[in-house]
Design a protein around this motif. Structure first.
Motif, PDB file in Angstrom:
ATOM      1  N   ARG A  20      47.161 -13.707 -40.999  1.00  0.00           N
ATOM      2  CA  ARG A  20      46.058 -12.762 -40.842  1.00  0.00           C
ATOM      3  C   ARG A  20      46.371 -11.742 -39.754  1.00  0.00           C
ATOM      4  O   ARG A  20      46.160 -10.545 -39.912  1.00  0.00           O
ATOM      5  N   SER A  23      49.185  -9.408 -40.939  1.00  0.00           N
ATOM      6  CA  SER A  23      48.640  -8.450 -41.911  1.00  0.00           C
ATOM      7  C   SER A  23      47.834  -7.372 -41.207  1.00  0.00           C
ATOM      8  O   SER A  23      47.918  -6.191 -41.554  1.00  0.00           O
ATOM      9  N   PRO A 139      44.929  -6.358 -47.528  1.00  0.00           N
ATOM     10  CA  PRO A 139      44.893  -7.499 -48.460  1.00  0.00           C
ATOM     11  C   PRO A 139      46.212  -7.710 -49.205  1.00  0.00           C
ATOM     12  O   PRO A 139      46.559  -8.846 -49.542  1.00  0.00           O
ATOM     13  N   ILE A 140      46.949  -6.653 -49.441  1.00  0.00           N
ATOM     14  CA  ILE A 140      48.238  -6.787 -50.128  1.00  0.00           C
ATOM     15  C   ILE A 140      49.213  -7.583 -49.269  1.00  0.00           C
ATOM     16  O   ILE A 140      49.837  -8.539 -49.731  1.00  0.00           O
ATOM     17  N   ARG A 142      48.468  -9.509 -46.729  1.00  0.00           N
ATOM     18  CA  ARG A 142      47.932 -10.860 -46.513  1.00  0.00           C
ATOM     19  C   ARG A 142      48.239 -11.756 -47.706  1.00  0.00           C
ATOM     20  O   ARG A 142      48.609 -12.914 -47.542  1.00  0.00           O
ATOM     21  N   TYR A 143      48.108 -11.234 -48.902  1.00  0.00           N
ATOM     22  CA  TYR A 143      48.424 -12.002 -50.103  1.00  0.00           C
ATOM     23  C   TYR A 143      49.913 -12.351 -50.148  1.00  0.00           C
ATOM     24  O   TYR A 143      50.277 -13.491 -50.449  1.00  0.00           O
ATOM     25  N   ILE A 144      50.760 -11.385 -49.843  1.00  0.00           N
ATOM     26  CA  ILE A 144      52.218 -11.622 -49.862  1.00  0.00           C
ATOM     27  C   ILE A 144      52.597 -12.683 -48.828  1.00  0.00           C
ATOM     28  O   ILE A 144      53.374 -13.585 -49.111  1.00  0.00           O
ATOM     29  N   ALA A 146      50.626 -15.024 -47.520  1.00  0.00           N
ATOM     30  CA  ALA A 146      50.072 -16.319 -47.930  1.00  0.00           C
ATOM     31  C   ALA A 146      50.906 -16.909 -49.068  1.00  0.00           C
ATOM     32  O   ALA A 146      51.149 -18.118 -49.108  1.00  0.00           O
ATOM     33  N   TYR A 147      51.345 -16.075 -49.968  1.00  0.00           N
ATOM     34  CA  TYR A 147      52.182 -16.496 -51.086  1.00  0.00           C
ATOM     35  C   TYR A 147      53.517 -17.045 -50.574  1.00  0.00           C
ATOM     36  O   TYR A 147      53.977 -18.073 -51.018  1.00  0.00           O
TER      37      TYR A 147
END
Length: 152
Positions: A20, A23, A139-140, A142-144, A146-147
């Motif tokens: 977080r 990001s 969000p992009i 953060r998603y990457i 987290a992935y």
């Protein structure tokens, strides 16, 4: 040289444990890079890193990587065009809002290039574009992250 840059970038990313926070650092870096406040980007990076407790190295590296001498003109031209379109869409004549000291500069620029500088178009467009891009990138990234953290 590219391998050394990639290694250094990986070290920066690995130094930050929280996805977080990383990001948010990337989003703030994008905001700083597209900000219309020319000459204050380094100061903004230090201020944001202190205020939000972010990694100043990541902020400086990314914001200067995005907004550098090769990309500065296209970024600021985009800021100006976006602001001019928004103000004209709202029915506001940005030339009337220019400060009085810009008239002499505008005359000189118009005589040599045929273009005119609209200060408020640049400021409005730069701030709105930087906010929009920062909100899109958060969000992009953060998603990457987290992935990647889940090892998928």
């Amino acid at each position: 040289m590219i391998k050394r840059f990639y290694t250094r970038l990986c070290q920066f990313i690995k130094s930050e444990r929280c996805p977080r926070k990383l990001s948010f650092s990337v989003a703030i870096s994008v905001f700083i890079a597209f900000s219309p406040f020319v000459g204050f980007h380094t100061l903004m990076a230090f201020a944001f890193s202190w205020f939000f407790a972010l990694n100043v190295g990541i902020l400086l590296a990314l914001s200067n990587g995005i907004n550098n001498p090769w990309t500065m003109l296209p970024i600021y031209a985009t800021d100006h065009v976006v602001g001019d379109n928004i103000l004209s869409w709202l029915g506001i004549d940005s030339m009337q809002l220019n400060p009085s000291w810009i008239v002499g500069i505008n005359d000189w620029i118009f005589n040599h290039t045929g273009m005119q500088l609209k200060v408020w178009s640049f400021l409005v467009g730069g701030n709105l574009l930087s906010l929009l891009l920062a909100m899109i990138i958060y969000p992009i990234v953060r998603y990457i992250l987290a992935y990647r953290a889940h090892g998928v």
